[in-house]
Design an enzyme around this catalytic site. Structure first.
Site, PDB file in Angstrom:
ATOM      1  N   GLU A 165       0.833  -1.227   0.000  1.00  0.00           N
ATOM      2  CA  GLU A 165       0.000   0.000   0.000  1.00  0.00           C
ATOM      3  C   GLU A 165       0.858   1.264   0.000  1.00  0.00           C
ATOM      4  OE1 GLU A 165      -3.751  -0.075   1.852  1.00  0.00           O
ATOM      5  OE2 GLU A 165      -3.874  -2.259   1.797  1.00  0.00           O
TER       6      GLU A 165
HETATM    7  N1  CAA Z   1      -6.152  11.502  -4.037  1.00  0.00           N
HETATM    8  C1  CAA Z   1      -6.670  11.968  -5.194  1.00  0.00           C
HETATM    9  N2  CAA Z   1      -5.935  12.184  -6.311  1.00  0.00           N
HETATM   10  C2  CAA Z   1      -4.619  11.906  -6.243  1.00  0.00           C
HETATM   11  C3  CAA Z   1      -4.008  11.418  -5.068  1.00  0.00           C
HETATM   12  C4  CAA Z   1      -4.831  11.224  -3.931  1.00  0.00           C
HETATM   13  N3  CAA Z   1      -4.342  10.749  -2.781  1.00  0.00           N
HETATM   14  N4  CAA Z   1      -2.692  11.248  -5.315  1.00  0.00           N
HETATM   15  C5  CAA Z   1      -2.482  11.606  -6.606  1.00  0.00           C
HETATM   16  N5  CAA Z   1      -3.656  11.997  -7.157  1.00  0.00           N
HETATM   17  C6  CAA Z   1      -3.894  12.504  -8.503  1.00  0.00           C
HETATM   18  C7  CAA Z   1      -3.089  13.762  -8.798  1.00  0.00           C
HETATM   19  O1  CAA Z   1      -3.757  14.923  -8.365  1.00  0.00           O
HETATM   20  C8  CAA Z   1      -2.958  13.703 -10.309  1.00  0.00           C
HETATM   21  O2  CAA Z   1      -4.140  14.156 -10.895  1.00  0.00           O
HETATM   22  P1  CAA Z   1      -4.188  15.541 -11.793  1.00  0.00           P
HETATM   23  O3  CAA Z   1      -3.190  15.341 -12.907  1.00  0.00           O
HETATM   24  O4  CAA Z   1      -5.595  15.617 -12.237  1.00  0.00           O
HETATM   25  O5  CAA Z   1      -3.786  16.613 -10.843  1.00  0.00           O
HETATM   26  C9  CAA Z   1      -2.867  12.216 -10.569  1.00  0.00           C
HETATM   27  O6  CAA Z   1      -3.449  11.544  -9.452  1.00  0.00           O
HETATM   28  C10 CAA Z   1      -1.446  11.733 -10.771  1.00  0.00           C
HETATM   29  O7  CAA Z   1      -0.745  12.064  -9.607  1.00  0.00           O
HETATM   30  P2  CAA Z   1       0.819  12.337  -9.597  1.00  0.00           P
HETATM   31  O8  CAA Z   1       1.193  13.267 -10.704  1.00  0.00           O
HETATM   32  O9  CAA Z   1       1.163  12.738  -8.215  1.00  0.00           O
HETATM   33  O10 CAA Z   1       1.353  10.881  -9.975  1.00  0.00           O
HETATM   34  P3  CAA Z   1       2.777  10.227  -9.810  1.00  0.00           P
HETATM   35  O11 CAA Z   1       3.053   9.408 -10.990  1.00  0.00           O
HETATM   36  O12 CAA Z   1       3.772  11.262  -9.403  1.00  0.00           O
HETATM   37  O13 CAA Z   1       2.525   9.170  -8.613  1.00  0.00           O
HETATM   38  C11 CAA Z   1       2.396   8.383  -6.372  1.00  0.00           C
HETATM   39  C12 CAA Z   1       2.062   9.500  -7.374  1.00  0.00           C
HETATM   40  C13 CAA Z   1       1.947   8.944  -5.030  1.00  0.00           C
HETATM   41  C14 CAA Z   1       3.860   8.068  -6.327  1.00  0.00           C
HETATM   42  C15 CAA Z   1       1.549   7.133  -6.735  1.00  0.00           C
HETATM   43  O14 CAA Z   1       1.994   6.561  -7.954  1.00  0.00           O
HETATM   44  C16 CAA Z   1       1.572   6.078  -5.672  1.00  0.00           C
HETATM   45  O15 CAA Z   1       0.875   6.195  -4.652  1.00  0.00           O
HETATM   46  N6  CAA Z   1       2.334   4.947  -5.865  1.00  0.00           N
HETATM   47  C17 CAA Z   1       2.325   3.829  -4.948  1.00  0.00           C
HETATM   48  C18 CAA Z   1       1.283   2.817  -5.351  1.00  0.00           C
HETATM   49  C19 CAA Z   1       0.880   1.935  -4.218  1.00  0.00           C
HETATM   50  O16 CAA Z   1       0.615   2.376  -3.099  1.00  0.00           O
HETATM   51  N7  CAA Z   1       0.742   0.625  -4.498  1.00  0.00           N
HETATM   52  C20 CAA Z   1       0.276  -0.282  -3.528  1.00  0.00           C
HETATM   53  C21 CAA Z   1      -0.384  -1.426  -4.217  1.00  0.00           C
HETATM   54  S1  CAA Z   1      -1.901  -1.885  -3.526  1.00  0.00           S
HETATM   55  C22 CAA Z   1      -1.559  -2.968  -2.251  1.00  0.00           C
HETATM   56  O17 CAA Z   1      -0.466  -3.084  -1.795  1.00  0.00           O
HETATM   57  C23 CAA Z   1      -2.765  -3.642  -1.766  1.00  0.00           C
HETATM   58  C24 CAA Z   1      -2.569  -4.941  -1.087  1.00  0.00           C
HETATM   59  O18 CAA Z   1      -2.821  -5.980  -1.658  1.00  0.00           O
HETATM   60  C25 CAA Z   1      -2.182  -4.975   0.352  1.00  0.00           C
END
Ligand code: CAA
Length: 380
Positions: free
Chosen positions: A363
């Site tokens: 996550e």
């Molecule tokens: N809420 C709403 N929108 C969001 C957001 C949030 N928390 N975070 C980002 N966004 C939106 C941004 O506003 C942007 O939208 P706009 O272009 O319209 O403004 C869009 O999403 C893209 O955001 P970024 O430009 O910030 O994207 P990025 O490529 O820089 O990535 C990141 C951001 C935070 C690194 C994201 O890729 C991330 O969270 N990565 C990790 C993924 C993850 O947590 N994976 C876990 C897998 S699930 C799991 O583990 C489940 C399980 O089985 C236990």
């Protein structure tokens, strides 16, 4: 500021504590050894309302707040993180995602059964080449008019083999980047959808983690969650709450390891006295206790933010970052306090140490939490 828990929250804490001792503890070592899913235990957790804790009662949920959820997660995770991850994914990723963004039809068809624990769900975002970099989805969901056609592979999916309902994130229009991604509900048994190999893991070995394979999987349009192109935001918004659940899991692992170490230090004797009388051990316990309390405050603050309707992206990320670090450090120290016995499975702390590691990875890794936190701090 009131730091006390309500009567209801204290009751939930006691119920989760009793369940952990009476139902999760027996057999936890064997389930870990054999990588056996806690099917019976999850069924009972569903019957007690722990699988749809925050879902409204009209959809068979328990209608509780996020505070109650993190309190329960802490207690269950003290004993069995393999079971608590199922509780976390079903509550915070699957049920929350469907209740908040799903259509009424989707809630009637899927949420009711998920919230009651009749079935469990999985959240499918990660891919072989899209873990932290979640926008780089290679799995495609091509728009075919009245349905989507999904092709691709998902990796490390919790509940991968045991779920009946899968929320799958996939790219519909690559030219639109993250705005071309959709979230689709896929049912187990849909032709072309196969459960791949089960992972042989370091920790949370009782949980069921699989690769999933999609080969021309036809999913009706009505199974899309939200508007066209909402899939990435759906994943991010849902994961923000999921991180609070995993932070609570990490807190529970830390507290469980600490409680075992505290008890052991008052029983085990060395140099003519209980080892707790040696400052080397007493100071370790003091540090562990302080760090756990600090982690608990961060977890409660994030849960409180969510319950108040405040933004919880930052507080959830901070809670997960810190609580997972405390889980790792505390469980290593708990093994150290147990000495040779800590290296032996019967004493439970080695399992908690292995389980702690995943809380710094899934996550959103600790490094991803730092991206979220630093972006938030820098924009102010
Ligand atoms: N809420 C709403 N929108 C969001 C957001 C949030 N928390 N975070 C980002 N966004 C939106 C941004 O506003 C942007 O939208 P706009 O272009 O319209 O403004 C869009 O999403 C893209 O955001 P970024 O430009 O910030 O994207 P990025 O490529 O820089 O990535 C990141 C951001 C935070 C690194 C994201 O890729 C991330 O969270 N990565 C990790 C993924 C993850 O947590 N994976 C876990 C897998 S699930 C799991 O583990 C489940 C399980 O089985 C236990």
């Amino acid at each position: 500021m009131d730091f006390s828990l309500s009567e209801e929250q204290l009751m939930i804490q006691q119920a989760a504590r009793d369940f952990a001792q009476n139902e999760l503890l027996p057999g936890v070592i064997e389930r870990d050894d054999e990588q056996r899913f806690p099917a019976e235990q999850i069924k009972k957790l569903g019957e007690l309302g722990f699988l749809g804790m925050m879902v409204d009662s009209q959809y068979n949920g328990s209608g509780m707040d996020t505070m109650s959820y993190v309190i329960a997660m802490e207690e269950l995770s003290k004993v069995d993180a393999s079971s608590s991850v199922v509780v976390s994914v079903n509550n915070s990723l699957v049920c929350y995602g469907l209740e908040t963004y799903g259509t009424e039809e989707q809630k009637q068809k899927y949420l009711k059964r998920l919230a009651s624990g009749e079935i469990i769900g999985a959240f499918c975002l990660s891919e072989p080449e899209a873990g932290s970099d979640a926008t780089s989805q290679k799995t495609t969901a091509i728009d075919k008019g009245d349905h989507y056609l999904i092709n691709g592979t998902k990796n490390w999916i919790t509940n991968g083999g045991t779920a009946e309902v899968y929320l799958v994130i996939a790219q519909t229009d690559k030219s639109k980047g993250h705005k071309g991604i959709n979230a689709l509900i896929v049912e187990k048994g849909t032709p072309g959808f196969d459960i791949g190999p089960k992972e042989n893991k370091l920790g949370i070995r009782g949980s069921d983690t699989h690769t999933l394979l999609f080969n021309d999987v036809k999913v009706p349009k009505e199974n899309r969650i939200g508007e066209d192109g909402f899939g990435f935001k759906f994943a991010m918004k849902t994961l923000s709450g999921g991180r609070i659940g995993i932070a609570a899991q990490a807190l529970g692992i830390a507290a469980g390891a600490y409680e075992l170490a505290l008890k052991y230090s008052k029983e085990r004797k060395a140099f003519g006295t209980e080892i707790s009388n040696h400052q080397a051990i007493a100071f370790k316990l003091a540090d562990m206790h302080t760090q756990i309390q600090a982690a608990r405050h961060l977890v409660y603050k994030a849960a409180w933010d969510k319950d108040q309707g405040n933004n919880y992206d930052l507080s959830g990320a901070m809670a997960k970052l810190y609580a997972s670090q405390v889980a790792m450090e505390t469980s290593v120290e708990a093994v150290q306090i147990h000495g040779g016995n800590g290296f032996v499975k019967d004493y439970h702390v080695e399992r908690l140490m292995r389980d702690a590691k995943i809380t710094q990875i899934y996550e959103g890794t600790s490094e991803i939490q730092k991206i979220v936190i630093s972006r938030s701090v820098l924009k102010d």
